[in-house]
Design a protein around this motif. Structure first.
Motif, PDB file in Angstrom:
ATOM      1  N   ASP A 328       0.845  -1.201   0.000  1.00  0.00           N
ATOM      2  CA  ASP A 328       0.000   0.000   0.000  1.00  0.00           C
ATOM      3  C   ASP A 328       0.883   1.254   0.000  1.00  0.00           C
ATOM      4  OD1 ASP A 328      -2.313   1.564   0.200  1.00  0.00           O
ATOM      5  OD2 ASP A 328      -2.324   1.482   2.388  1.00  0.00           O
ATOM      6  N   ILE A 329       1.889   1.250   0.865  1.00  0.00           N
ATOM      7  CA  ILE A 329       2.801   2.402   0.970  1.00  0.00           C
ATOM      8  C   ILE A 329       3.559   2.615  -0.342  1.00  0.00           C
ATOM      9  CG2 ILE A 329       4.925   3.193   2.102  1.00  0.00           C
ATOM     10  CD1 ILE A 329       3.744   1.886   4.711  1.00  0.00           C
ATOM     11  N   ALA A 330       4.083   1.527  -0.907  1.00  0.00           N
ATOM     12  CA  ALA A 330       4.813   1.651  -2.177  1.00  0.00           C
ATOM     13  C   ALA A 330       3.879   2.192  -3.277  1.00  0.00           C
ATOM     14  CB  ALA A 330       5.401   0.305  -2.584  1.00  0.00           C
ATOM     15  N   SER A 331       2.619   1.766  -3.248  1.00  0.00           N
ATOM     16  CA  SER A 331       1.665   2.212  -4.280  1.00  0.00           C
ATOM     17  C   SER A 331       1.325   3.691  -4.129  1.00  0.00           C
ATOM     18  CB  SER A 331       0.382   1.384  -4.223  1.00  0.00           C
ATOM     19  OG  SER A 331      -0.479   1.857  -3.200  1.00  0.00           O
ATOM     20  N   LYS A 332       1.697   4.256  -2.979  1.00  0.00           N
ATOM     21  CA  LYS A 332       1.445   5.676  -2.738  1.00  0.00           C
ATOM     22  C   LYS A 332       2.747   6.472  -2.724  1.00  0.00           C
ATOM     23  CE  LYS A 332      -2.753   4.602  -0.231  1.00  0.00           C
ATOM     24  NZ  LYS A 332      -3.348   4.306   1.092  1.00  0.00           N
ATOM     25  N   GLY A 333       3.850   5.816  -3.088  1.00  0.00           N
ATOM     26  CA  GLY A 333       5.126   6.516  -3.238  1.00  0.00           C
ATOM     27  C   GLY A 333       5.921   6.714  -1.965  1.00  0.00           C
ATOM     28  N   GLY A 334       5.650   5.940  -0.922  1.00  0.00           N
ATOM     29  CA  GLY A 334       6.381   6.133   0.338  1.00  0.00           C
ATOM     30  C   GLY A 334       7.264   4.962   0.715  1.00  0.00           C
ATOM     31  N   ASN A 335       7.946   5.104   1.846  1.00  0.00           N
ATOM     32  CA  ASN A 335       8.760   4.025   2.414  1.00  0.00           C
ATOM     33  C   ASN A 335       8.088   3.489   3.672  1.00  0.00           C
ATOM     34  OD1 ASN A 335      10.665   4.531   0.462  1.00  0.00           O
ATOM     35  ND2 ASN A 335      12.315   5.048   1.880  1.00  0.00           N
ATOM     36  N   TYR A 336       8.451   2.271   4.031  1.00  0.00           N
ATOM     37  CA  TYR A 336       7.918   1.617   5.236  1.00  0.00           C
ATOM     38  C   TYR A 336       9.083   1.332   6.169  1.00  0.00           C
ATOM     39  CZ  TYR A 336       4.475  -1.523   7.614  1.00  0.00           C
ATOM     40  OH  TYR A 336       3.574  -2.118   8.478  1.00  0.00           O
ATOM     41  N   LEU A 337       9.081   1.968   7.339  1.00  0.00           N
ATOM     42  CA  LEU A 337      10.107   1.722   8.346  1.00  0.00           C
ATOM     43  C   LEU A 337       9.446   0.912   9.448  1.00  0.00           C
ATOM     44  CD1 LEU A 337      13.095   2.422   9.060  1.00  0.00           C
ATOM     45  CD2 LEU A 337      12.199   4.335  10.399  1.00  0.00           C
ATOM     46  N   LEU A 338       9.734  -0.371   9.448  1.00  0.00           N
ATOM     47  CA  LEU A 338       9.030  -1.311  10.314  1.00  0.00           C
ATOM     48  C   LEU A 338       9.889  -1.611  11.543  1.00  0.00           C
ATOM     49  CD1 LEU A 338       6.505  -3.047  10.602  1.00  0.00           C
ATOM     50  CD2 LEU A 338       7.612  -4.784   9.188  1.00  0.00           C
ATOM     51  N   ASN A 339       9.282  -1.456  12.716  1.00  0.00           N
ATOM     52  CA  ASN A 339      10.049  -1.487  13.965  1.00  0.00           C
ATOM     53  C   ASN A 339      10.231  -2.879  14.571  1.00  0.00           C
ATOM     54  OD1 ASN A 339      11.137   0.190  16.325  1.00  0.00           O
ATOM     55  ND2 ASN A 339       9.658  -1.157  17.353  1.00  0.00           N
ATOM     56  N   VAL A 340      11.395  -3.071  15.176  1.00  0.00           N
ATOM     57  CA  VAL A 340      11.603  -4.192  16.095  1.00  0.00           C
ATOM     58  C   VAL A 340      12.121  -3.621  17.420  1.00  0.00           C
ATOM     59  CG1 VAL A 340      12.091  -5.909  14.309  1.00  0.00           C
ATOM     60  CG2 VAL A 340      13.986  -4.618  15.307  1.00  0.00           C
ATOM     61  N   TYR A 371      10.824  -2.368  -5.058  1.00  0.00           N
ATOM     62  CA  TYR A 371      12.010  -1.492  -5.116  1.00  0.00           C
ATOM     63  C   TYR A 371      11.995  -0.619  -6.366  1.00  0.00           C
ATOM     64  CZ  TYR A 371      13.643  -5.106  -1.904  1.00  0.00           C
ATOM     65  OH  TYR A 371      13.741  -5.992  -0.878  1.00  0.00           O
ATOM     66  N   GLY A 372      12.353   0.630  -6.174  1.00  0.00           N
ATOM     67  CA  GLY A 372      12.512   1.519  -7.314  1.00  0.00           C
ATOM     68  C   GLY A 372      11.228   1.799  -8.073  1.00  0.00           C
ATOM     69  N   THR A 373      10.104   1.471  -7.465  1.00  0.00           N
ATOM     70  CA  THR A 373       8.843   1.755  -8.152  1.00  0.00           C
ATOM     71  C   THR A 373       8.322   3.129  -7.751  1.00  0.00           C
ATOM     72  OG1 THR A 373       7.541   0.718  -6.391  1.00  0.00           O
ATOM     73  CG2 THR A 373       8.183  -0.683  -8.260  1.00  0.00           C
ATOM     74  N   THR A 374       7.357   3.602  -8.522  1.00  0.00           N
ATOM     75  CA  THR A 374       6.701   4.863  -8.186  1.00  0.00           C
ATOM     76  C   THR A 374       5.210   4.605  -7.989  1.00  0.00           C
ATOM     77  OG1 THR A 374       6.709   5.322 -10.558  1.00  0.00           O
ATOM     78  CG2 THR A 374       8.352   6.450  -9.232  1.00  0.00           C
ATOM     79  N   ALA A 375       4.510   5.656  -7.553  1.00  0.00           N
ATOM     80  CA  ALA A 375       3.123   5.507  -7.106  1.00  0.00           C
ATOM     81  C   ALA A 375       2.179   5.068  -8.216  1.00  0.00           C
ATOM     82  CB  ALA A 375       2.644   6.813  -6.496  1.00  0.00           C
ATOM     83  N   SER A 376       1.040   4.560  -7.800  1.00  0.00           N
ATOM     84  CA  SER A 376      -0.004   4.099  -8.718  1.00  0.00           C
ATOM     85  C   SER A 376      -0.642   5.272  -9.449  1.00  0.00           C
ATOM     86  CB  SER A 376      -1.080   3.361  -7.920  1.00  0.00           C
ATOM     87  OG  SER A 376      -2.193   3.091  -8.728  1.00  0.00           O
TER      88      SER A 376
END
Ligand code: JFZ
Length: 468
Positions: A328-340, A371-376
């Motif tokens: 979803d984030i990639a389809s909107k042009g963002g990054n996902y920083l997932l926590n541990v 990777y390297g994709t842009t938004a929908s």
């Protein structure tokens, strides 16, 4: 194109001149409270203000392509793990000192008990890499003021104040370099509940030991520690500031020029209270409905409900949710920083490891579509999401199908381009395509390749033409 040091030092010359303008601001602050500057540019120039758009694009290239990173919240708070004096403390784990109003001396007594001998930088970096993550951001000092690195500025750090006697940031930096991952440091510049003068959000100071001048704290702790972080650990790719409480321009000015120590660094917008500096926005625990068009952004998110480890937080998001969030984030042009949130022994909780491994298995097959994709280009797709890559002759559309069609037809409304080919990313089987209802329809096999998300690769000719 890389930003050369020469270009940067030219930027600094401009910066020095411009600081004169900034000097008038504290006076304004007295007159108008804290609402100082409403213009779009921050009065304190940073790398971001003195480079050309092309230089900025070059600096942010890796970040825009990466799409997926690991956030690590790790500190003394992993010892109480959400409980103080036998009581479960509400709220996020790393805030326990504040939420339970723990006196500075009592919290400090955790340090001699902190001995995370199970910490293994190579394993953590390996896990992140296997999950398909391209970068790691770790808490170098959170609001509790405890430095997770060997700081010469304050002995309140993991090397001097604990039996561990190691510098995990140094170990992580080496492991990241070896594996080709970027490393970033989270640094709580304003809030510091240990060093006198540091800010305390929510409650204000609860222990007289915290009282002092914030400017002295910045000059004597935050500035020299950020200098250490940007000088002693090799290339640092992100500085992730946080909670800019009371960070008025005169204070921002103390920290911002330090970024010249790492001319290629990327920073978030949490240094100054008006969010005027930095490269990217940081939606927290949420995904903006339509992305943030025109901005670089990164959603940071927990896998359960806490950043810092809490032993009794079992509210884990499913792998399906986490993966669909990433898509979803990639389809909107963002990054996902997932926590541990590693434990006090230095281990990443098993539920996090399992999820990261599952995400990694999906990424091995489908990473090309992230990777390297842009938004929908589509407003909405009933069955899932879309990411794109522009290519010389046309474009690739990656169709992320969450709900595999039962009737064997995947409808792509409003796509006007001539289609070159459609295929499954996994296995490469070719799929038939026909024009339908002002868009196109793809014929899909009955069996769903992946119940979480299957990828259809659609190659089209020319520039993307979608009528939403
Ligand atoms: C901050 C920290 O206080 C927290 O401990 C954690 O490190 C997180 C990643 O960042 O929390 C915030 C910061 C900003 C917002 C909310 C929580 N915000 O802007 O809504």
């Amino acid at each position: 194109m890389k930003i050369s040091r020469r270009d940067f030092s030219r930027g600094c010359a401009i910066a020095t001149t411009a600081l004169v303008v900034g000097e008038a601001l504290p006076v304004l602050a007295q007159v108008e409270g804290e609402h100082i500057d409403t213009s779009s540019k921050h009065p304190v120039p940073s790398i971001q203000d003195t480079e050309t758009p092309a230089q900025k694009d070059a600096r942010l290239k890796w970040f825009r392509e990466a799409r997926f990173g690991m956030f690590i919240h790790w500190g003394l708070y992993a010892i109480p793990a959400g409980r103080w004096n036998g009581q479960e403390v509400p709220g996020i784990g790393e805030w326990i000192m504040n939420r339970a109003s723990i006196p500075v001396a009592d919290y400090k007594a955790l340090a001699p008990k902190f001995n995370p001998t199970q910490f293994n930088a190579a394993e953590i970096v390996g896990l992140a890499k296997e999950a398909g993550m391209k970068y790691i951001v770790i808490t170098s000092k959170h609001h509790d003021g405890f430095a997770m690195f060997h700081s010469r500025v304050s002995t309140y750090n993991i090397y001097d104040a604990t039996p561990f006697k190691r510098d995990p940031l140094k170990e992580l930096a080496e492991a990241c370099r070896k594996e080709g991952l970027k490393l970033g440091f989270y640094y709580s510049q304003a809030q510091d509940w240990h060093h006198p003068g540091g800010a305390a959000a929510r409650t204000g100071h609860w222990d007289p030991a915290q009282d002092g001048s914030m400017d002295d704290y910045l000059d004597q702790v935050a500035v020299p520690q950020v200098k250490e972080l940007l000088s002693n650990y090799g290339p640092i790719s992100i500085l992730w500031w946080d909670t800019p409480k009371d960070m008025i321009p005169s204070r921002v000015q103390k920290l911002l020029p330090l970024l010249k120590l790492q001319p290629d660094i990327v920073t978030n917008n949490r240094l100054d209270k008006d969010k005027k500096t930095g490269d990217f926005s940081t939606p927290e625990q949420k995904i903006p409905a339509t992305g943030l068009p025109g901005e670089d952004w990164e959603t940071c998110m927990t896998m359960n409900t806490t950043w810092g480890y809490k032993s009794f937080d079992e509210k884990w998001k499913s792998t399906e949710t986490l993966l669909r969030n990433l898509i979803d984030i990639a389809s909107k042009g963002g990054n996902y920083l997932l926590n541990v949130g590693p434990t006090s022994e230095g281990l990443i909780p098993a539920p996090s490891v399992e999820r990261l491994e599952a995400i990694g298995r999906w990424m091995k097959v489908n990473g090309e579509a992230i990777y390297g994709t842009t938004a929908s280009p589509f407003k909405e797709l009933a069955w899932g999401r879309c990411t794109t890559k522009a290519e010389p002759q046309g474009a690739t559309l990656y169709l992320h199908v969450f709900d595999w069609p039962r009737d064997g037809h995947l409808l792509l409304p409003g796509l006007k381009n001539e289609v070159q080919s459609a295929s499954l990313l996994s296995g490469g089987a070719r799929l038939a395509v026909e024009a339908r209802d002002g868009g196109i329809q793809i014929t899909t096999p009955a069996s769903c390749p992946d119940p979480i998300s299957s990828t259809v690769v659609l190659k089209v000719k020319g520039a993307l033409d979608v009528r939403n």
